[in-house]
Design a protein around this motif. Structure first.
Motif, mmCIF file in Angstrom:
data_model
loop_
_atom_site.group_PDB
_atom_site.id
_atom_site.type_symbol
_atom_site.label_atom_id
_atom_site.label_comp_id
_atom_site.label_asym_id
_atom_site.label_seq_id
_atom_site.Cartn_x
_atom_site.Cartn_y
_atom_site.Cartn_z
ATOM 1 N N GLY A 134 -13.040 -3.673 6.926
ATOM 2 C CA GLY A 134 -13.070 -2.943 5.665
ATOM 3 C C GLY A 134 -13.510 -1.499 5.790
ATOM 4 N N GLU A 178 -13.644 -11.529 -6.369
ATOM 5 C CA GLU A 178 -12.753 -10.481 -5.875
ATOM 6 C C GLU A 178 -13.098 -10.058 -4.454
ATOM 7 O OE1 GLU A 178 -15.590 -8.387 -8.877
ATOM 8 O OE2 GLU A 178 -14.671 -10.350 -8.569
ATOM 9 N N CYS A 203 -11.575 -12.667 -2.153
ATOM 10 C CA CYS A 203 -10.123 -12.438 -2.096
ATOM 11 C C CYS A 203 -9.801 -11.299 -1.129
ATOM 12 C CB CYS A 203 -9.584 -12.123 -3.482
ATOM 13 S SG CYS A 203 -9.559 -13.533 -4.619
ATOM 14 N N GLN A 204 -10.611 -10.250 -1.159
ATOM 15 C CA GLN A 204 -10.400 -9.153 -0.226
ATOM 16 C C GLN A 204 -10.682 -9.578 1.211
ATOM 17 O OE1 GLN A 204 -12.423 -5.548 -1.433
ATOM 18 N NE2 GLN A 204 -10.849 -5.100 -2.948
ATOM 19 N N TRP A 246 -3.594 -8.051 -7.840
ATOM 20 C CA TRP A 246 -4.896 -8.717 -7.953
ATOM 21 C C TRP A 246 -5.019 -9.564 -9.225
ATOM 22 C CZ3 TRP A 246 -7.470 -8.778 -3.669
ATOM 23 C CH2 TRP A 246 -7.325 -7.726 -2.767
ATOM 24 N N LEU A 251 -7.596 -11.124 2.550
ATOM 25 C CA LEU A 251 -6.587 -10.132 2.895
ATOM 26 C C LEU A 251 -6.952 -9.396 4.181
ATOM 27 C CD1 LEU A 251 -4.732 -7.745 0.579
ATOM 28 C CD2 LEU A 251 -6.026 -6.747 2.440
ATOM 29 N N LEU A 252 -8.204 -8.973 4.306
ATOM 30 C CA LEU A 252 -8.664 -8.248 5.496
ATOM 31 C C LEU A 252 -8.486 -9.088 6.757
ATOM 32 C CD1 LEU A 252 -11.978 -6.713 4.077
ATOM 33 C CD2 LEU A 252 -9.994 -5.407 4.836
ATOM 34 N N LEU A 309 -3.084 -3.810 1.002
ATOM 35 C CA LEU A 309 -3.744 -3.504 -0.268
ATOM 36 C C LEU A 309 -2.743 -2.992 -1.298
ATOM 37 C CD1 LEU A 309 -7.053 -1.788 0.890
ATOM 38 C CD2 LEU A 309 -6.878 -3.865 -0.466
ATOM 39 N N ILE A 335 -11.552 -1.232 -0.980
ATOM 40 C CA ILE A 335 -12.371 -2.337 -0.458
ATOM 41 C C ILE A 335 -13.774 -2.239 -1.037
ATOM 42 C CG2 ILE A 335 -13.410 -3.337 1.609
ATOM 43 C CD1 ILE A 335 -10.426 -3.899 1.325
ATOM 44 N N LYS A 336 -14.256 -3.332 -1.611
ATOM 45 C CA LYS A 336 -15.558 -3.318 -2.273
ATOM 46 C C LYS A 336 -16.713 -3.445 -1.282
ATOM 47 C CE LYS A 336 -13.743 -5.172 -6.593
ATOM 48 N NZ LYS A 336 -13.935 -3.894 -7.310
#
Length: 336
Positions: free
Chosen positions: A290, A153, A156-157, A335, A160-161, A330, A122-123
């Motif tokens: 996250g 990106e 996009c995360q 991706w 998902l989260l 994840l 996770i960024k």
């Protein structure tokens, strides 16, 4: 027992509101064990006003408080605060499930990243509140203020989260994900949102339904609204303000004349139901998605009921296994 930390000094009305909310949470869930961090004497003075199970509540004394004027990175280094003490306990003690705070948003985000740490891959963490919607459920708004500037990106995360959160926290099967922008057409939005749209359209692991507008958060058919933190924060504050305006106008109008007061008597139950549906406080705070453990950030002006709801939400998320669900998603995402 589920151990949950409460930053007792966090918020505009701490520790009175945080202590009262903690006592209410203990009464509502017999499996909770709460750890209140903050100035012990002040916390004990507030606790003396209530009856509660003393075996399920403990206090960790902390002399300092991070206020809204502190620079988060500096405050974390130089202050022995209730929030930072809670973060270190959350990191080091495996048996502690979650943290609830109504304190500084900046310090909560920075502390979460620097002390607790993000889930691998996770960024950036994202603030994700549950917004009451017209269907009688909630729409998750992710992000609402943690990241003012984003890359595709990251968005996009966030999708998902929040999808994992919708499934685990609210039992929504195959949640519908929309991208918040200035129109529903595919080409709408700035380059960031146009590029993000392409990625989300190709991304497995989520149910992407396309672009949505601000009104769709509460009135549309989506379960997750993905946003950059700047746009998401404006949307959230606008909805909160609109809800308060509607309730305020109704209160004024129903007390304006004798006939209005009589009319209110006939409509009281319906108005009460509407007030409940527009009540952001009953949902609790925003989950900081996250991170390696559950962290709930409540509004600085939270009421005791909001703190209690946030604690209950934290316990429910832990019971549902959100962190593991995110890690599983994840692993399954291509991706591109």
């Amino acid at each position: 027992m589920i151990k949950i930390l409460v930053d007792a000094m966090g918020g505009d009305n701490a520790p009175s509101v945080t202590v009262q909310g903690s006592v209410e949470a203990l009464a509502n869930d017999k499996e909770l064990h709460l750890i209140l961090t903050g100035r012990q004497a002040e916390i004990e003075a507030e606790l003396s006003k209530f009856k509660y199970d003393k075996s399920r509540l403990e206090i960790v004394d902390c002399p300092d408080v991070i206020d809204m004027n502190d620079i988060p990175t500096e405050a974390i280094k130089r202050k022995q605060s209730s929030l930072i003490a809670a973060y270190w306990m959350l990191k080091k003690q495996d048996d502690i499930a979650a943290l609830v705070t109504a304190g500084s948003t900046g310090a909560t985000i920075v502390g979460g990243q620097l002390i607790l740490g993000r889930i691998r891959g996770i960024k950036r963490p994202a603030l994700c509140p549950a917004i009451p919607n017209s269907r009688g459920g909630v729409t998750l708004l992710c992000d609402c203020g943690a990241n003012a500037e984003c890359r595709p990106e990251m968005l996009c995360q966030f999708a998902l989260l929040a999808s994992a959160y919708a499934e685990v926290g609210f039992g929504i099967k195959t949640p519908k994900v929309g991208l918040l922008t200035n129109g529903t057409e595919e080409h709408k939005g700035d380059p960031l949102h146009q590029e993000t749209y392409k990625y989300l359209s190709q991304m497995n692991g989520i149910n992407f339904i396309g672009n949505i507008e601000g009104r769709d958060i509460m009135m549309g058919d989506c379960d997750v609204a993905v946003a950059d933190g700047f746009s998401g924060n404006i949307a959230l504050k606008s909805m909160e303000g609109c809800g308060k305006l509607v309730l305020g106008v109704m209160k004024k109008e129903f007390s304006s004349s004798l006939s209005s007061k009589i009319g209110y008597l006939f409509m009281r139950k319906a108005i009460g139901r509407m007030r409940g549906q527009l009540d952001f406080d009953k949902v609790g705070g925003a989950l900081l998605l996250g991170l390696k453990k559950v962290v709930i950030k409540s509004h600085g002006s939270s009421k005791a009921a909001t703190i209690a709801a946030s604690i209950a939400n934290a316990a429910a998320i832990y019971r549902g296994g959100l962190i593991q669900a995110v890690e599983n998603k994840l692993e399954g995402v291509d991706w591109k």
